[in-house]
Every structure is written in structure tokens, then in C-alpha cells.
Design an enzyme around this catalytic site. Structure first.
Site, short mmCIF file in Angstrom:
data_model
loop_
_atom_site.label_atom_id
_atom_site.label_comp_id
_atom_site.label_asym_id
_atom_site.label_seq_id
_atom_site.Cartn_x
_atom_site.Cartn_y
_atom_site.Cartn_z
N ASP A 126 -17.26 -1.98 -5.74
CA ASP A 126 -18.88 -1.26 -5.76
C ASP A 126 -18.92 -0.37 -6.83
O ASP A 126 -19.99 0.18 -6.82
CB ASP A 126 -19.03 -0.62 -4.22
CG ASP A 126 -17.95 0.57 -4.40
OD1 ASP A 126 -16.84 0.47 -4.72
OD2 ASP A 126 -18.61 1.83 -3.85
N GLU A 159 0.86 -1.12 0.02
CA GLU A 159 0.04 0.05 0.03
C GLU A 159 0.88 1.41 0.20
O GLU A 159 1.62 1.45 0.86
CB GLU A 159 -0.89 0.00 1.36
CG GLU A 159 -1.80 1.31 1.53
CD GLU A 159 -2.60 1.56 0.26
OE1 GLU A 159 -3.70 0.74 0.14
OE2 GLU A 159 -2.50 2.71 -0.24
N ASP A 171 -8.93 1.41 -7.00
CA ASP A 171 -8.93 3.18 -7.24
C ASP A 171 -9.90 2.88 -8.57
O ASP A 171 -9.37 2.34 -9.70
CB ASP A 171 -7.94 3.79 -7.43
CG ASP A 171 -7.34 4.27 -5.99
OD1 ASP A 171 -8.03 4.13 -5.09
OD2 ASP A 171 -6.04 4.40 -6.01
C1 LIG Z 1 -10.16 2.47 -3.11
S1 LIG Z 1 -8.99 1.90 -1.74
C2 LIG Z 1 -9.54 0.57 -1.16
C3 LIG Z 1 -8.52 -0.03 -0.14
C4 LIG Z 1 -8.72 -1.25 0.55
N1 LIG Z 1 -8.57 -2.31 -0.39
C5 LIG Z 1 -10.30 -1.31 1.04
O1 LIG Z 1 -11.11 -1.89 0.39
O2 LIG Z 1 -10.47 -0.66 1.93
C6 LIG Z 1 -7.53 1.72 -3.40
C7 LIG Z 1 -6.20 1.47 -2.62
O3 LIG Z 1 -5.29 1.01 -3.43
C8 LIG Z 1 -4.17 1.62 -3.20
N2 LIG Z 1 -3.13 1.72 -4.59
C9 LIG Z 1 -3.34 2.48 -5.70
N3 LIG Z 1 -2.22 2.16 -6.42
C10 LIG Z 1 -1.48 1.07 -5.91
C11 LIG Z 1 -0.50 0.45 -6.30
N4 LIG Z 1 -0.03 0.56 -7.51
N5 LIG Z 1 -0.03 -0.52 -5.49
C12 LIG Z 1 -0.69 -0.73 -4.32
N6 LIG Z 1 -1.69 -0.07 -3.89
C13 LIG Z 1 -2.25 0.77 -4.60
C14 LIG Z 1 -4.29 3.02 -2.89
O4 LIG Z 1 -3.52 3.74 -2.16
C15 LIG Z 1 -5.80 3.00 -2.02
O5 LIG Z 1 -5.57 2.64 -0.78
#
Ligand SMILES: C[S@@+](CC[C@H](N)C(=O)[O-])C[C@H]1O[C@@H](n2cnc3c(N)ncnc32)[C@H](O)[C@@H]1O
Length: 238
Positions: free
Chosen positions: A177, A87, A141
Site C-alpha cells: 500500500d 517472521e 517493510d
Molecule cells: C509491514 S509488516 C507486514 C506483515 C504482514 N505481511 C502483513 O501484511 O500483515 C512487514 C513484516 O516483515 C517482517 N520482516 C522484515 N524483515 C524480514 C526478513 N528478513 N525475513 C522475514 N520477515 C521479515 C517484519 O518483521 C514485519 O512483520
């Protein structure tokens, strides 16, 4: 289809989100300073169960664990298995450390978790092919604008890498979602049916939470605050 090139994550860059939010509280900063170095994924070299956990245990990898609820819960559920989470968002890492630490020392820490503060695909590229038992991508994301679709984690390059890293019979779990992302993801996975089989017993399967799939903070908010439906997908590596 984009070919997956082993050890070449530069063609797979998916690091676009924010890296830092509010300043960390003193307790969170202490966890980042003290606990993170103890359980961090080594910065270089192969990422194997033997190296990280001292034994050849089943290996799980979570991409973008957010606050780490799912990672810590799954690791607690499966003590003989090794869990790696990546993360880039520092506040999420601090939150996950709190879960792993057993509420800041109130309970023993969870021993079978390793954390990488940074890009998941960089670490994934260092896991030897065919060695992962489970891979989790929960609420990635969405990048909802069409012109940003290439930024989505679910795309041909990363999915080829997921396929390469999973063992035959290994499981890829994906949840969202977001309706735009759902449509996009299903189209991508449809191009990878030579690698993945959708584990689905009946038509509405993807609408209900499978067992052993703890809720994430993002998911709870999507459901309870925004009233969104959540969709769950399990794919078996052929
Ligand atoms: C919408 S959040 C969802 C977080 C978690 N999976 C949840 O369901 O609560 C998406 C997450 O993906 C992370 N993220 C984005 N690009 C990433 C990457 N290249 N490697 C790891 N994490 C990443 C973001 O920092 C963010 O915390």
C-alpha cells in the site's frame, strides 16, 4: 544485476526490523514454548516438502507473515499443500501460532503449516532450487528513505533468489500500500522480465484483490485506518 549465489544468504541480508514488542501474554508464551517447537522449520539442512510434511506436496513460502492471518488462511484453503512462513518479530510469531492452533485448542490445529522465527532469506536459501509453487511477499517493510533502499526485500539479490526457488509456472505474489515501495518494486521487477511474467489481464488488475488472497492485518489497517489504496501483483515464473 547482483548474481544470486546459491547457499550464500550473507549477501542478501534483509533483517533490519524489530525482533520483539510488548511482553507476551501467558497464553502466547505457552504457544511459543509448546507449539512452536513442534512446527518449527529445522534449524539446519534442506527445507523440502518431504522433510517437513512427509510427502511431495506443493510448497508455499511466505516472507514476513506478520500476524500470520494470510498464512493460516491459505493453509486452511489448501489442505493438500505445505506452507512455510518466516517472521523475525516474536509477537507476530505468537499471533500466528494462535491462528494455527485453532484458537488455542477450540478447533484442531492446522496441520500443514511450518514456522520459522527469524530471517526468511536464510530459510529460503535452504529450499532446493525449482521446488516452490508459491511465494508471498505482502506489505514488506517500506524503508521509505532513499538511503535505506538497499534494505528493501524487493531488490535484485532477493528477486534472483525468488526466481531460483520457484518452479517454472510457480507464482510470486506481492502486495503493498506504499507508493514509494510500489514504484521501487516495479522498477526492480522490470529488470527481471527474463524470469517473471506479470499476470495481468486488464489495466486495473493490480487494484483489486485476486481470489485466494486473504487480507492481512497490516493490509486491513492500511485500508481502513489510513485510507490507503492497496496494490496486488501476481508474477509467473517463466
Ligand atoms: C509491514 S509488516 C507486514 C506483515 C504482514 N505481511 C502483513 O501484511 O500483515 C512487514 C513484516 O516483515 C517482517 N520482516 C522484515 N524483515 C524480514 C526478513 N528478513 N525475513 C522475514 N520477515 C521479515 C517484519 O518483521 C514485519 O512483520
Amino acid at each position: 544485476m547482483t548474481a544470486y549465489k546459491s547457499g550464500d544468504p550473507t549477501t542478501l541480508n534483509r533483517l533490519y526490523g524489530r525482533a520483539k514488542g510488548k511482553p507476551l501474554r501467558a497464553g502466547q508464551q505457552a504457544l511459543v514454548d509448546n507449539l512452536l517447537p513442534q512446527i518449527a522449520v529445522p534449524a539446519e539442512g534442506p527445507v523440502t516438502a518431504e522433510r517437513l510434511f512427509g510427502e511431495d506436496c506443493p510448497l508455499h513460502f511466505e516472507i514476513g507473515f506478520g500476524g500470520g492471518e494470510h498464512l493460516a488462511n491459505r493453509a486452511d484453503m489448501l489442505p493438500g499443500h505445505g506452507f512455510i512462513g518466516a517472521e523475525p518479530f516474536l509477537n507476530g510469531v505468537a499471533q500466528a501460532l494462535l491462528h494455527v492452533s485453532g484458537d488455542n485448542g477450540a478447533h484442531p490445529p492446522i496441520p500443514n503449516v511450518r514456522i520459522h522465527h527469524g530471517d526468511a532469506l536464510e530459510v529460503l536459501s535452504r529450499i532446493p532450487d525449482g521446488t516452490l509453487s508459491f511465494l508471498y511477499l505482502l506489505h514488506p517493510d517500506p524503508w521509505p528513505k532513499a538511503r535505506h533502499a538497499k534494505r528493501r526485500m524487493m531488490n535484485d539479490g532477493p528477486v534472483d533468489m525468488f526466481a531460483a526457488k520457484l518452479k517454472p509456472g510457480g507464482e510470486f505474489r506481492f502486495g503493498t500500500d506504499h507508493a514509494v515501495y510500489l514504484r521501487h518494486a516495479l522498477m526492480v521487477m522490470q529488470r527481471h522480465t527474463d524470469q517473471f511474467e506479470w499476470l495481468c489481464d486488464k489495466p486495473g488488475d493490480f487494484q483489486s484483490r485476486p481470489g485466494g488472497w486473504p487480507e492481512t492485518r497490516y493490509e486491513a489497517k492500511a485500508r481502513n485506518v489510513y485510507g490507503h489504496e492497496v496494490w496486488y501483483f501476481r508474477y509467473r515464473r517463466k
